[in-house]
Design a protein around this motif. Structure first.
Motif, short mmCIF file in Angstrom:
data_model
loop_
_atom_site.label_atom_id
_atom_site.label_comp_id
_atom_site.label_asym_id
_atom_site.label_seq_id
_atom_site.Cartn_x
_atom_site.Cartn_y
_atom_site.Cartn_z
N THR A 5 0.85 -1.19 0.00
CA THR A 5 0.00 0.00 0.00
C THR A 5 0.88 1.24 0.00
O THR A 5 2.00 1.21 0.53
N PRO A 6 0.39 2.31 -0.60
CA PRO A 6 1.16 3.55 -0.61
C PRO A 6 1.01 4.38 0.65
O PRO A 6 1.50 5.51 0.72
N ILE A 7 0.32 3.86 1.66
CA ILE A 7 0.19 4.57 2.93
C ILE A 7 1.57 4.72 3.56
O ILE A 7 2.33 3.76 3.67
N ARG A 8 1.89 5.93 4.00
CA ARG A 8 3.21 6.22 4.56
C ARG A 8 3.07 6.57 6.05
O ARG A 8 2.55 7.64 6.39
N SER A 9 3.55 5.68 6.90
CA SER A 9 3.41 5.91 8.34
C SER A 9 4.18 7.13 8.81
O SER A 9 3.75 7.82 9.74
N GLU A 10 5.32 7.43 8.16
CA GLU A 10 6.10 8.59 8.60
C GLU A 10 5.36 9.90 8.33
O GLU A 10 5.50 10.87 9.09
N ARG A 11 4.56 9.95 7.28
CA ARG A 11 3.77 11.15 7.02
C ARG A 11 2.68 11.31 8.08
O ARG A 11 2.40 12.41 8.56
N ILE A 12 2.07 10.18 8.44
CA ILE A 12 1.04 10.22 9.47
C ILE A 12 1.63 10.71 10.78
O ILE A 12 1.06 11.58 11.46
N ASP A 15 2.35 14.47 10.63
CA ASP A 15 1.13 15.27 10.66
C ASP A 15 0.53 15.34 12.06
O ASP A 15 0.11 16.41 12.52
N ILE A 16 0.46 14.21 12.73
CA ILE A 16 -0.10 14.19 14.08
C ILE A 16 0.76 15.03 15.02
O ILE A 16 0.24 15.79 15.85
N GLU A 17 2.07 14.93 14.86
CA GLU A 17 2.97 15.72 15.70
C GLU A 17 2.76 17.21 15.46
O GLU A 17 2.70 18.00 16.41
N ALA A 18 2.62 17.59 14.20
CA ALA A 18 2.46 19.01 13.87
C ALA A 18 1.13 19.56 14.39
O ALA A 18 1.08 20.66 14.96
N LEU A 19 0.05 18.81 14.22
CA LEU A 19 -1.25 19.29 14.65
C LEU A 19 -1.37 19.28 16.17
O LEU A 19 -1.89 20.22 16.77
N PRO A 25 -0.69 26.95 25.64
CA PRO A 25 0.59 26.91 26.35
C PRO A 25 0.46 26.26 27.73
O PRO A 25 -0.42 26.60 28.50
N GLY A 26 1.33 25.28 27.98
CA GLY A 26 1.34 24.60 29.26
C GLY A 26 0.20 23.62 29.46
O GLY A 26 0.06 23.06 30.55
N ARG A 27 -0.61 23.38 28.41
CA ARG A 27 -1.75 22.47 28.55
C ARG A 27 -1.81 21.49 27.38
O ARG A 27 -2.69 21.57 26.53
N PRO A 28 -0.88 20.56 27.32
CA PRO A 28 -1.00 19.55 26.27
C PRO A 28 -2.09 18.54 26.66
O PRO A 28 -2.12 18.11 27.81
N TRP A 29 -2.99 18.20 25.80
CA TRP A 29 -3.07 18.67 24.42
C TRP A 29 -4.44 19.33 24.28
O TRP A 29 -5.45 18.63 24.17
N THR A 30 -4.50 20.64 24.31
CA THR A 30 -5.77 21.36 24.40
C THR A 30 -5.95 22.29 23.21
O THR A 30 -5.20 23.24 23.01
N GLY A 95 -9.91 12.03 17.47
CA GLY A 95 -10.35 12.90 16.38
C GLY A 95 -9.23 13.17 15.39
O GLY A 95 -9.40 12.98 14.18
N ILE A 96 -8.08 13.61 15.90
CA ILE A 96 -6.95 13.94 15.02
C ILE A 96 -6.57 12.75 14.14
O ILE A 96 -6.34 12.90 12.93
N ALA A 97 -6.50 11.56 14.75
CA ALA A 97 -6.08 10.38 13.99
C ALA A 97 -6.98 10.15 12.78
O ALA A 97 -6.52 9.78 11.70
#
Length: 417
Positions: A5-12, A15-19, A25-30, A95-97
């Motif tokens: 499959t062309p699904i790329r886990s590193e892109r996922i 993206d999750i890290e960036a979003l 500030p000081g409240r992960p993940w809000t 949700g993000i996933a």
């Protein structure tokens, strides 16, 4: 990269890290709906959608939608997605996933140079979580034309929901209802421990449990805690405790069947709440969730009978249980479940069917189209908590299942039309 499959886990993962990094500030993940951080996350998602070739828009309900036209757009739309808002301190994956997995499906199709015959849309629904206005699934309810009109006048922080929807780019006085969506699929973390405990890759969700909330008021009598004989008391707390234990016993009995059932005394208020006063009043709010409506009806009936029996035993006045809200279960589309089962086999994913005890946008999309969802495991079943976690490999495998399902749907829907 997952085999075949062309699904790329590193892109996922990226993206999750960036979003997820877009947080208070000081409240992960809000990143609550309608806040500046939410709008910042939306801007990031809009750019990501455009980078994959999608045309983006905010619909009247305030949903962000990325559209990739099909070669035969007259066939209608296949929609994928979830939500990007969070509960306070709520986690990086809920949700993000699902939004990122949908985006990755669009990328994978682009990488293959493949254009579906149906239009493909990636959606970020507005305010799936309980918002600052005290209501949830605002975007999916808007798209399915099931958002109550009086919600628009709800107020928070000096504004109304009406103004807040307009501020994110929606039009609260225009319908967002759609009749072109031929199928909707949502990936989500399980938010429970079943898949991890069974070492199963994918949960194919059969139904979204109906949620019923029931209020009970226990009226006792305030007395001096030191001088009132034990046999002369009308202790509201003791009676409420018997009721709470009865709720748990009844729920355990119903949960012993094949279908999902759970009940929780989630709110508990006691007065006067003083160490030297016999409790005079207790308010209880029960949250009950059932895959099958008949289980909920049995629960309500037996709860009514049990409350009467406990009141007779203790001599304390107990109100008739009052339904605060009562939503029926939403079954997922049987045909889509078969397609998802087959997609799991094609992707090499172990799978099982299971109900969702949590609410999701899928429940509202099922009002207007074929709808279904899949679960991927989350560590120890934790969710709505800072340590919520799902492995990138598990999300990527879920995205691979979505991709196979979309390809199958693109052909199957034409046959059915």
């Amino acid at each position: 990269m997952i085999a075949n499959t062309p699904i790329r886990s590193e892109r996922i993962a990226a993206d999750i890290e960036a979003l997820a990094a877009i947080t208070e500030p000081g409240r992960p993940w809000t990143r609550r709906a309608f806040t500046p951080r939410f709008l910042e996350g939306r801007a990031w998602l809009e750019q990501a959608m455009q980078a994959v070739g999608a045309v983006t828009q905010i619909d009247a309900a305030g949903n962000l939608i990325g559209t990739i036209p099909g070669s035969r757009p007259e066939l209608g739309t296949i929609m994928l997605g979830s939500h990007s808002d969070t509960v306070p301190d709520g986690g990086r994956f809920d949700g993000i996933a699902g939004v990122i997995a949908a985006l990755e499906v669009a990328r994978a199709l682009r990488d293959q140079g493949r254009v579906l015959e149906h239009t493909l849309e990636v959606v970020d629904f507005l305010a799936e979580e309980v918002s600052i206005f005290g209501v949830s699934c605002i975007g999916s309810r808007g798209m399915s034309d099931t958002r109550p009109l009086d919600w628009l006048t709800r107020e928070s922080d000096g504004t109304t929901l009406e103004k807040a929807i307009a501020a994110v780019g929606g039009n609260p006085h225009r319908s967002a209802w759609r009749d072109d969506i031929k199928a909707f699929l949502e990936l989500h973390i399980e938010q429970g421990p079943v898949l991890q405990n069974e070492e199963t890759d994918i949960g194919v969700v059969t139904a979204i449990a109906g949620i019923t909330r029931i209020e009970i008021i226990v009226e006792g009598r305030a007395d001096h805690a030191g001088t009132t004989p034990m046999g002369s008391r009308k202790d509201a707390l003791s009676t409420a405790a018997w009721i709470a234990l009865g709720v748990e016993e009844l729920a355990r009995a119903l949960a012993g069947g094949a279908a999902h059932f759970a009940a929780t005394v989630g709110e508990f208020e006691m007065s006067p709440n003083a160490a030297n006063v016999v409790p005079a009043r207790v308010r209880m709010l029960i949250d009950a969730r059932a895959e099958l409506r008949q289980d909920m009806e049995r629960f309500i009936d037996e709860l009514d009978q049990g409350v009467v029996a406990i009141a007779d035993k203790t001599g304390v006045t107990v109100s008739v249980p009052r339904l605060v809200s009562d939503n029926s279960p939403t079954p997922c589309d049987p045909g889509l479940l078969d397609i998802l089962d087959a997609a799991c086999e094609t992707a090499g994913a172990s799978h099982r069917r299971m109900a969702s005890g949590a609410g999701h946008d899928t429940a509202w999309m099922a009002r207007i189209t074929r709808a279904a969802m899949i679960f991927v495991p989350c560590r120890d079943g934790r969710s709505h908590a800072p340590d919520e976690h799902a492995a990138t490999e598990d999300i990527a495998l879920g995205a691979a299942v979505l991709l196979q399902a979309v390809l199958a749907l693109d052909a199957k829907l034409q046959e059915d039309s």
